[in-house]
Design an enzyme around this catalytic site. Structure first.
Site, PDB file in Angstrom:
ATOM      1  CB  SER A 152      -0.877   0.047   1.147  1.00  0.00           C
ATOM      2  OG  SER A 152      -0.164  -0.260   2.527  1.00  0.00           O
ATOM      3  CG  ASP A 154      -4.551   5.169   6.671  1.00  0.00           C
ATOM      4  OD1 ASP A 154      -3.553   5.020   7.233  1.00  0.00           O
ATOM      5  OD2 ASP A 154      -4.905   4.445   5.867  1.00  0.00           O
ATOM      6  CG  HIS A 204      -1.393   3.599   4.603  1.00  0.00           C
ATOM      7  ND1 HIS A 204      -2.672   3.067   4.737  1.00  0.00           N
ATOM      8  CD2 HIS A 204      -0.414   2.697   4.046  1.00  0.00           C
ATOM      9  CE1 HIS A 204      -2.767   1.922   4.716  1.00  0.00           C
ATOM     10  NE2 HIS A 204      -1.318   1.370   4.378  1.00  0.00           N
TER      11      HIS A 204
END
Ligand SMILES: *[C@@H]1O[C@H](CO)[C@@H](O)[C@H](O)[C@H]1NC(C)=O
Ligand SMILES: *[C@@H]1O[C@H](CO)[C@@H](O)[C@H](O)[C@H]1NC(C)=O
Ligand SMILES: *[C@@H]1O[C@H](CO)[C@@H](O)[C@H](O)[C@H]1NC(C)=O
Ligand SMILES: *[C@@H]1O[C@H](CO)[C@@H](O)[C@H](O)[C@H]1NC(C)=O
Ligand SMILES: *[C@@H]1O[C@H](CO)[C@@H](O)[C@H](O)[C@H]1NC(C)=O
Ligand SMILES: *[C@@H]1O[C@H](CO)[C@@H](O)[C@H](O)[C@H]1NC(C)=O
Ligand SMILES: *[C@@H]1O[C@H](CO)[C@@H](O)[C@H](O)[C@H]1NC(C)=O
Ligand SMILES: *[C@@H]1O[C@H](CO)[C@@H](O)[C@H](O)[C@H]1NC(C)=O
Length: 366
Positions: free
Chosen positions: A47, A330, A333
């Site tokens: 990610s 978040d 991240h």
């Protein structure tokens, strides 16, 4: 065999011969080095660099909804950030256009000439990492897609062979964080491999994946190390006093330092290759420790309202107004603000504790 051919068969045979030799001299490979760096970049990993590959996969690891993308020109695209991720900003430094996600059906044709992004959130170096959140594309399968789909298409478009084409491209890989998080989630009395053994095995697997890319023709690599996983808001939420989990951080440091040693040995093992390691841990740790000086007001909490799992943003949830001053978007991240710092140091820093043995700008000029 020729004796048994009909006349028209023989004529056709010579026609084919003629055609193939005509083709060959008409399409001599003529790839010149771009004076300002790489012709393109192929991105692999999880990610931290995913730009939308999970959007149509049956997985919970998705970020194609607001407030993700709130600061990105196209809105939510599947990037795990308010705006750009590290690969995006690095692409800007390399003067490349935004790369298409490999799993986007419209990816092909001239769109792949500057590279493709294969990264899949939730995936790991190990094939066994990831399925906990549904179907994601592990590093091995990302490389297979590159090899079977992209490389033949590039060869056809450029009329060059893979070994002529790929040295002109940067291979940027951000992987390993989910494998470590998986280790901490799964490790228990019945699965009691030590961190030391786990890390050794993880790096052996990483070496195998990198060697696959090398064997396909890749020569210039930049590997993004693991961040201080113990300092993410999701982990802090589970420690007393909202402090970092230093045993998880130590695991990230161990991985990064062994990654650096592994790369030192590559010169002899993968001859003609050049590797750069970006120590994301040291860069983010420096941001956390010198937050105010670097313009951050909040380096411990998430900018977005979190969903029940404490990791991803809640769909349509609230978001902090001053995103430039948050390190984390978040529970896991970084914001575009942090990604911009990582990419800037990766591209141009001369500090070996940030990028080793030299920066990506230098790599692009070799
Ligand atoms: C190769 O390409 C460059 C520019 O793209 C051109 O100037 C040069 O003449 C070409 N060389 C051959 C042999 O086609
Ligand atoms: C221990 O790990 C195994 C997988 O390695 C898992 O199946 C099992 O449920 C875990 N046990 C506990 C108590 O967490
Ligand atoms: C790990 O598991 C093996 C087999 O289940 C056992 O023999 C060993 O003592 C365990 N080691 C530790 C440190 O718990
Ligand atoms: C840190 O993380 C490890 C692994 O998940 C866990 O066993 C430990 O309890 C955590 N430490 C603190 C202080 O939360
Ligand atoms: C965390 O809180 C505990 C009590 O809840 C305290 O004893 C400890 O010193 C605190 N640690 C830090 C690093 O502030
Ligand atoms: C090198 O980078 C590290 C990590 O960002 C930082 O802590 C350190 O101060 C830097 N050293 C110098 C001499 O700038
Ligand atoms: C940082 O942000 C989190 C989440 O929005 C919040 O709970 C926390 O109080 C903030 N910390 C500081 C120092 O502002
Ligand atoms: C979020 O907002 C969009 C646009 O206002 C709306 O279409 C969507 O249904 C909302 N989703 C949720 C989960 O509330």
């Amino acid at each position: 065999m020729v004796r048994n051919m009909s006349l028209s068969g023989i004529i056709f045979f010579f026609f084919l011969l003629l055609l193939s030799s005509f083709n060959r001299c008409n399409s001599q490979c003529n790839l010149t080095k771009r004076s300002d760096g790489f012709r393109g970049m192929f991105v692999f990993g999880s990610s931290v660099v995913d730009n939308g590959n999970n959007n149509n996969l049956p997985t919970l690891s998705k970020a194609n909804y607001l407030p993700y993308g709130i600061d990105y020109p196209l809105g939510p695209t599947g990037r795990f950030s308010d705006g750009k991720n590290v690969a995006d900003v690095l692409g800007d430094y390399l003067k490349l256009p935004p790369l298409p996600p490999a799993l986007d059906p419209s990816t092909g044709g001239h769109r792949i000439l500057h590279g493709v992004n294969y990264a899949s959130a939730g995936s790991g170096i190990l094939d066994s990492t990831g399925p906990i959140t549904g179907v994601v594309i592990n590093l091995n399968n990302q490389i297979t897609k590159f090899e079977k789909v992209t490389v033949p298409e590039l060869e056809a478009q450029l009329s060059c062979t893979r070994t002529e084409i790929l040295p002109h491209y940067l291979f940027f890989i951000g992987a390993g964080g989910n494998d470590l998080l998986g280790y901490f989630r799964l490790n228990n009395a019945s699965n009691n491999v030590t961190l030391d053994t786990f890390t050794t095995n993880l790096l052996a697997a990483y070496f195998h994946r990198l060697k696959r890319l090398y064997n396909i023709g890749a020569r210039k690599f930049a590997l993004l190390g693991i961040d201080p996983i113990g300092c993410g808001p999701a982990v802090r939420a589970r420690t007393a006093n909202n402090s970092c989990n230093e045993s998880q951080n130590a695991a990230a440091r161990l991985f990064n330092s062994r990654l650096r040693s592994m790369v030192d040995a590559f010169d002899s093992k993968l001859s003609g290759s050049q590797f750069v390691v970006v120590n994301r841990y040291n860069i983010i740790r420096d941001v956390i420790q010198n937050a105010a000086a670097r313009g951050f007001r909040n380096v411990t909490g998430a900018c977005c309202e979190l969903s029940v799992n404490g990791i991803l943003c809640k769909k349509n949830g609230s978001v902090c107004p001053d995103r430039r001053s948050y390190a984390y978007f978040d529970g896991l991240h970084g914001t575009q603000a942090v990604s911009s710092i990582i990419a800037a140091e990766a591209y141009a820093s001369n500090n070996q504790s940030e990028v080793y043995p030299f920066n990506i700008q230098k790599l692009s000029q070799l």
